[in-house]
Design a protein around this motif. Structure first.
Motif, PDB file in Angstrom:
ATOM      1  N   ALA A 287       0.575  -1.051  -0.127  1.00 25.34           N
ATOM      2  CA  ALA A 287       0.084  -0.531  -0.349  1.00 25.34           C
ATOM      3  C   ALA A 287       0.860   2.074   0.505  1.00 25.34           C
ATOM      4  O   ALA A 287      -0.022   2.579  -0.674  1.00 25.34           O
ATOM      5  CB  ALA A 287      -1.218  -0.149   0.844  1.00 25.34           C
ATOM      6  N   GLU A 288       2.136   1.603   0.297  1.00 23.85           N
ATOM      7  CA  GLU A 288       2.601   2.175   0.374  1.00 23.85           C
ATOM      8  C   GLU A 288       3.942   2.311  -0.789  1.00 23.85           C
ATOM      9  O   GLU A 288       5.097   2.821  -0.546  1.00 23.85           O
ATOM     10  CB  GLU A 288       3.938   2.231   1.742  1.00 23.85           C
ATOM     11  N   GLY A 289       3.805   1.301  -1.312  1.00 21.37           N
ATOM     12  CA  GLY A 289       4.718   1.607  -2.475  1.00 21.37           C
ATOM     13  C   GLY A 289       5.795   0.312  -2.587  1.00 21.37           C
ATOM     14  O   GLY A 289       7.025   1.138  -3.314  1.00 21.37           O
ATOM     15  N   LEU A 290       5.937   0.230  -1.765  1.00 21.48           N
ATOM     16  CA  LEU A 290       7.383  -0.087  -0.842  1.00 21.48           C
ATOM     17  C   LEU A 290       7.753  -1.929  -1.654  1.00 21.48           C
ATOM     18  O   LEU A 290       8.908  -2.296  -1.631  1.00 21.48           O
ATOM     19  CB  LEU A 290       7.569  -0.412   0.374  1.00 21.48           C
ATOM     20  N   MET A 291       6.701  -2.457  -2.800  1.00 22.45           N
ATOM     21  CA  MET A 291       7.044  -3.582  -2.847  1.00 22.45           C
ATOM     22  C   MET A 291       5.710  -4.281  -4.268  1.00 22.45           C
ATOM     23  O   MET A 291       4.587  -2.559  -3.854  1.00 22.45           O
ATOM     24  CB  MET A 291       6.651  -4.646  -1.948  1.00 22.45           C
ATOM     25  N   ALA A 292       5.830  -4.377  -5.159  1.00 18.26           N
ATOM     26  CA  ALA A 292       4.388  -3.991  -6.023  1.00 18.26           C
ATOM     27  C   ALA A 292       3.027  -5.310  -6.023  1.00 18.26           C
ATOM     28  O   ALA A 292       2.652  -4.999  -6.514  1.00 18.26           O
ATOM     29  CB  ALA A 292       5.278  -4.688  -7.559  1.00 18.26           C
ATOM     30  N   ARG A 293       3.801  -6.362  -4.944  1.00 20.18           N
ATOM     31  CA  ARG A 293       3.405  -7.722  -4.841  1.00 20.18           C
ATOM     32  C   ARG A 293       3.031  -7.835  -3.566  1.00 20.18           C
ATOM     33  O   ARG A 293       4.473  -7.512  -3.194  1.00 20.18           O
ATOM     34  CB  ARG A 293       3.002  -8.218  -5.713  1.00 20.18           C
ATOM     35  N   SER A 294       2.064  -8.007  -2.956  1.00 17.83           N
ATOM     36  CA  SER A 294       1.667  -8.305  -1.453  1.00 17.83           C
ATOM     37  C   SER A 294       3.230 -10.094  -1.098  1.00 17.83           C
ATOM     38  O   SER A 294       2.782 -10.672  -2.193  1.00 17.83           O
ATOM     39  CB  SER A 294       0.898  -8.792  -0.471  1.00 17.83           C
ATOM     40  N   LYS A 295       4.045  -9.783  -0.334  1.00 14.95           N
ATOM     41  CA  LYS A 295       4.349 -11.421  -0.046  1.00 14.95           C
ATOM     42  C   LYS A 295       4.054 -12.079   0.901  1.00 14.95           C
ATOM     43  O   LYS A 295       3.534 -11.490   2.180  1.00 14.95           O
ATOM     44  CB  LYS A 295       5.838 -10.628  -0.428  1.00 14.95           C
ATOM     45  N   PRO A 296       3.863 -13.310   1.208  1.00 14.29           N
ATOM     46  CA  PRO A 296       4.164 -13.833   2.043  1.00 14.29           C
ATOM     47  C   PRO A 296       4.324 -14.179   3.348  1.00 14.29           C
ATOM     48  O   PRO A 296       5.953 -12.969   3.471  1.00 14.29           O
ATOM     49  CB  PRO A 296       4.115 -15.083   1.666  1.00 14.29           C
ATOM     50  N   THR A 297       3.803 -13.568   4.939  1.00 12.44           N
ATOM     51  CA  THR A 297       4.753 -13.311   5.542  1.00 12.44           C
ATOM     52  C   THR A 297       4.961 -14.235   6.788  1.00 12.44           C
ATOM     53  O   THR A 297       3.496 -14.927   7.080  1.00 12.44           O
ATOM     54  CB  THR A 297       4.808 -11.830   6.312  1.00 12.44           C
ATOM     55  N   ALA A 298       5.430 -14.032   7.675  1.00  9.88           N
ATOM     56  CA  ALA A 298       5.451 -14.933   8.541  1.00  9.88           C
ATOM     57  C   ALA A 298       5.220 -13.520   9.881  1.00  9.88           C
ATOM     58  O   ALA A 298       6.202 -12.852  10.254  1.00  9.88           O
ATOM     59  CB  ALA A 298       7.295 -15.534   8.854  1.00  9.88           C
ATOM     60  N   PRO A 299       4.695 -14.597  11.081  1.00  9.62           N
ATOM     61  CA  PRO A 299       4.589 -13.522  12.058  1.00  9.62           C
ATOM     62  C   PRO A 299       6.357 -13.723  13.010  1.00  9.62           C
ATOM     63  O   PRO A 299       7.083 -14.350  13.287  1.00  9.62           O
ATOM     64  CB  PRO A 299       3.515 -14.387  13.615  1.00  9.62           C
ATOM     65  N   MET A 300       6.648 -12.492  13.445  1.00  8.62           N
ATOM     66  CA  MET A 300       7.462 -11.871  13.842  1.00  8.62           C
ATOM     67  C   MET A 300       7.367 -11.541  15.303  1.00  8.62           C
ATOM     68  O   MET A 300       6.530 -10.804  15.620  1.00  8.62           O
ATOM     69  CB  MET A 300       8.560 -11.103  13.212  1.00  8.62           C
ATOM     70  N   HIS A 301       8.720 -11.892  15.869  1.00  4.39           N
ATOM     71  CA  HIS A 301       8.455 -11.528  17.885  1.00  4.39           C
ATOM     72  C   HIS A 301       9.663 -11.072  17.943  1.00  4.39           C
ATOM     73  O   HIS A 301      10.730 -11.076  17.627  1.00  4.39           O
ATOM     74  CB  HIS A 301       8.075 -12.802  18.410  1.00  4.39           C
ATOM     75  N   GLY A 302       9.646 -10.346  19.554  1.00  4.35           N
ATOM     76  CA  GLY A 302      11.186  -9.899  20.144  1.00  4.35           C
ATOM     77  C   GLY A 302      11.559  -8.864  19.281  1.00  4.35           C
ATOM     78  O   GLY A 302      11.181  -8.265  18.350  1.00  4.35           O
ATOM     79  N   GLN A 303      13.281  -9.442  18.999  1.00  6.22           N
ATOM     80  CA  GLN A 303      14.278  -8.517  18.703  1.00  6.22           C
ATOM     81  C   GLN A 303      13.702  -8.297  17.093  1.00  6.22           C
ATOM     82  O   GLN A 303      14.265  -7.849  16.785  1.00  6.22           O
ATOM     83  CB  GLN A 303      15.887  -9.307  19.099  1.00  6.22           C
TER      84      GLN A 303
ATOM     85  N   ASP B 153      13.474  -6.346   3.695  1.00  5.34           N
ATOM     86  CA  ASP B 153      12.735  -6.800   4.201  1.00  5.34           C
ATOM     87  C   ASP B 153      12.687  -7.906   5.120  1.00  5.34           C
ATOM     88  O   ASP B 153      12.051  -9.302   4.168  1.00  5.34           O
ATOM     89  CB  ASP B 153      11.310  -6.093   3.687  1.00  5.34           C
ATOM     90  N   PRO B 154      12.435  -8.268   6.213  1.00  2.00           N
ATOM     91  CA  PRO B 154      12.418  -9.485   7.156  1.00  2.00           C
ATOM     92  C   PRO B 154      10.987 -10.040   7.209  1.00  2.00           C
ATOM     93  O   PRO B 154      10.612 -11.144   7.620  1.00  2.00           O
ATOM     94  CB  PRO B 154      12.914  -9.098   8.367  1.00  2.00           C
ATOM     95  N   THR B 155       9.641  -9.141   7.042  1.00  2.00           N
ATOM     96  CA  THR B 155       8.416  -9.645   6.803  1.00  2.00           C
ATOM     97  C   THR B 155       8.464 -10.580   5.881  1.00  2.00           C
ATOM     98  O   THR B 155       7.649 -11.038   5.468  1.00  2.00           O
ATOM     99  CB  THR B 155       7.690  -8.518   6.504  1.00  2.00           C
ATOM    100  N   ALA B 156       9.105 -10.791   4.223  1.00  2.00           N
ATOM    101  CA  ALA B 156       9.099 -11.476   3.025  1.00  2.00           C
ATOM    102  C   ALA B 156       9.609 -12.976   3.439  1.00  2.00           C
ATOM    103  O   ALA B 156      10.389 -12.817   3.373  1.00  2.00           O
ATOM    104  CB  ALA B 156       9.587 -10.964   2.474  1.00  2.00           C
ATOM    105  N   VAL B 157       8.535 -13.818   3.063  1.00  2.00           N
ATOM    106  CA  VAL B 157       8.824 -14.870   3.293  1.00  2.00           C
ATOM    107  C   VAL B 157       9.017 -15.648   1.647  1.00  2.00           C
ATOM    108  O   VAL B 157       8.974 -14.960   0.661  1.00  2.00           O
ATOM    109  CB  VAL B 157       8.275 -16.463   4.169  1.00  2.00           C
ATOM    110  N   ASN B 158       9.714 -17.469   1.936  1.00  2.00           N
ATOM    111  CA  ASN B 158       9.723 -17.827   0.493  1.00  2.00           C
ATOM    112  C   ASN B 158       8.431 -18.118  -0.150  1.00  2.00           C
ATOM    113  O   ASN B 158       7.345 -18.000   0.538  1.00  2.00           O
ATOM    114  CB  ASN B 158      10.704 -18.777   0.665  1.00  2.00           C
TER     115      ASN B 158
END
Length: 486
Positions: free
Chosen positions: A76-92, A473-478
């Motif tokens: 939505a902010e133009g940081l990628m052209a298509r949504s990528k699968p994401t894995a939940p993250m926690h902590g650091q 971007d650590p929110t993107a997974v394979n």
């Protein structure tokens, strides 16, 4: 603009730019200091100790959930052209992701080390850690996130436009039109981008609106240039929007109240007061082989009746091959340089390539705004034809605007020109100037406007955004692997 507005335009002070911190140097030896005894080891002064990074508080479960959801908004902010699968993250890991996204939204996804040289508009450094720590402690993460993006209507319009074009793409986009397409097919294509198209209005009216959105001559005919614009793919339109959103992130968060902006791609100069345009004029900007750089500076003076010291690149390529006799007939002078070489000078006068006025501002590319004796190009819809400088349609009007607050200069620009003398006029107040490259922007009603990408910067920048997003971007997974579960 009336006279009081003109005076206000120059009377308001420019915002001070952030100073660049100097690199600390060891103190120099003063004349009263003696050299150390032979053999004595002199230790360098201790280096300044950097303060430790601001510690980040642990996220609550509610903050953890919110942050994981918010990090999915990169498209939505133009940081990628298509949504990528994401894995939940926690902590650091999650905190690092928030810091990375904060920097990307505030100063751009692409690192300045990956900029082209002519992308000289560089974002200010930004450390999101202190504000993130405060937001976590005060439980104000949504407010922190909202404060990261550029606070301008131009950026917000692009964000809304991006959502519109992503929806068009996700519902099938559009097919290429042929020159012989039927009126119904053309009308249906136009309606995808223009919701005001109706079946009852003349097709020429709908085509004229499209041509104005694309910066084309509004003939109402499906000519070759209109067909080319309509056949730009929806993916390329999305790439253009993404690129322009990124350029907005390079802009300072507070613009000078008084400023001049040049849209290089559209070849238009606009005078802004605050965030609102007050007057504009056509310009001629650099050709694709002589690109006008993106940069910001301050116009400090105007040269009246300027001579033209021809840059050596132009002299060697275009003028010296004509021969000395031809150059002399055309009014050029060949002068010796201190190094023993030669350069070409065109004396001031009505035929000077710089016309009667030159607006000077410091920059490493030796570009400036100037008048021109060649006026024909201003009536064209294709005005990228200079060697990189910006030729102005109404230079006298702009000069009068800039000196309006000085009683000794106000209304005198033409009189100074008429003396035929070369003289430099210092402005009462310096005026900020921004050379920008806007190829996508929204109208006040939300309709997206596009211009051609003459320097091919949009696709290149969109590719750099995607590459940077994949890299950091650590929110993107394979995308071939299932998302991790809690």
């Amino acid at each position: 603009m009336n006279r009081p507005d003109l005076i206000r335009f120059l009377a308001l002070p420019l915002l001070a730019t952030a100073a660049i911190p100097a690199v600390a140097q060891p103190p120099a030896m003063t004349p009263t200091q003696s050299a150390p005894p032979a053999g004595q080891v002199v230790l360098p002064p201790p280096m300044a100790v950097m303060p430790p990074p601001v510690p980040l508080p642990a996220l609550s479960q509610a903050q953890d959930d919110w942050a994981n959801e918010w990090l999915k908004s990169g498209m939505a902010e133009g940081l990628m052209a298509r949504s990528k699968p994401t894995a939940p993250m926690h902590g650091q890991q999650l905190l690092n992701a928030l810091l990375d996204r904060g920097r990307a939204l505030s100063t751009g996804r692409v690192d300045t080390a990956d900029f082209l040289e002519v992308w000289a508009l560089r974002p200010a450094a930004f450390d999101p850690r202190p504000s993130l720590a405060k937001a976590i402690a005060e439980d104000r993460l949504p407010q922190w996130a909202a404060s990261l993006t550029p606070p301008y209507s131009g950026y917000d319009g692009l964000r809304k436009g991006l959502a519109t074009y992503e929806k068009i793409r996700d519902t099938g986009g559009w097919s290429s039109l042929s020159a012989g397409a039927s009126a119904d097919v053309v009308r249906a294509r136009l309606a995808l981008e223009d919701k005001s198209v109706t079946g009852s209005e003349p097709l020429t009216a709908a085509l004229q609106r499209a041509q104005r959105r694309y910066g084309l001559n509004p003939t109402g005919l499906l000519d070759a240039r209109t067909l080319t614009a309509l056949n730009v793919s929806v993916d390329d339109r999305i790439a253009a929007i993404m690129a322009n959103m990124e350029r907005w992130r390079w802009m300072p968060r507070e613009l000078p109240v008084n400023r001049v902006q040049v849209n290089i791609a559209a070849a238009v100069l606009t005078v802004f007061q605050g965030d609102e345009p007050v007057t504009s004029m056509r310009a001629v900007t650099g050709s694709p082989t002589n690109q006008t750089p993106m940069l910001s500076s301050n116009i400090h003076s105007i040269v009246v009746n300027p001579p033209w010291n021809v840059p050596m690149s132009i002299a060697r390529k275009e003028l010296f091959p004509k021969g000395r006799a031809t150059l002399a007939k055309q009014g050029y002078k060949i002068v010796k340089t201190p190094e023993g070489g030669e350069r070409i000078v065109q004396p001031a006068g009505p035929n000077s390539a710089l016309g009667r006025l030159k607006f000077d501002f410091n920059n490493p590319f030796a570009v400036y705004l100037h008048d021109t004796p060649s006026r024909g190009k201003f009536s064209s819809y294709d005005r990228l034809a200079s060697h990189g400088c910006i030729r102005l349609e109404k230079p006298v009007s702009l000069a009068e605007l800039m000196v309006a607050s000085d009683p000794s200069l106000s209304g005198q620009i033409q009189s100074l020109i008429d003396t035929n003398k070369t003289q430099r006029v210092s402005l009462p107040s310096q005026v900020a100037v921004y050379l920008l490259y806007w190829t996508a922007f929204a109208s006040s009603n939300g309709t997206m406007n596009f211009r051609a990408d003459p320097y091919d910067w949009d696709k290149l920048l969109a590719q750099k955004i995607e590459a940077s997003s994949r890299r950091v971007d650590p929110t993107a997974v394979n995308s071939t692997a299932p998302a991790a579960k809690d």
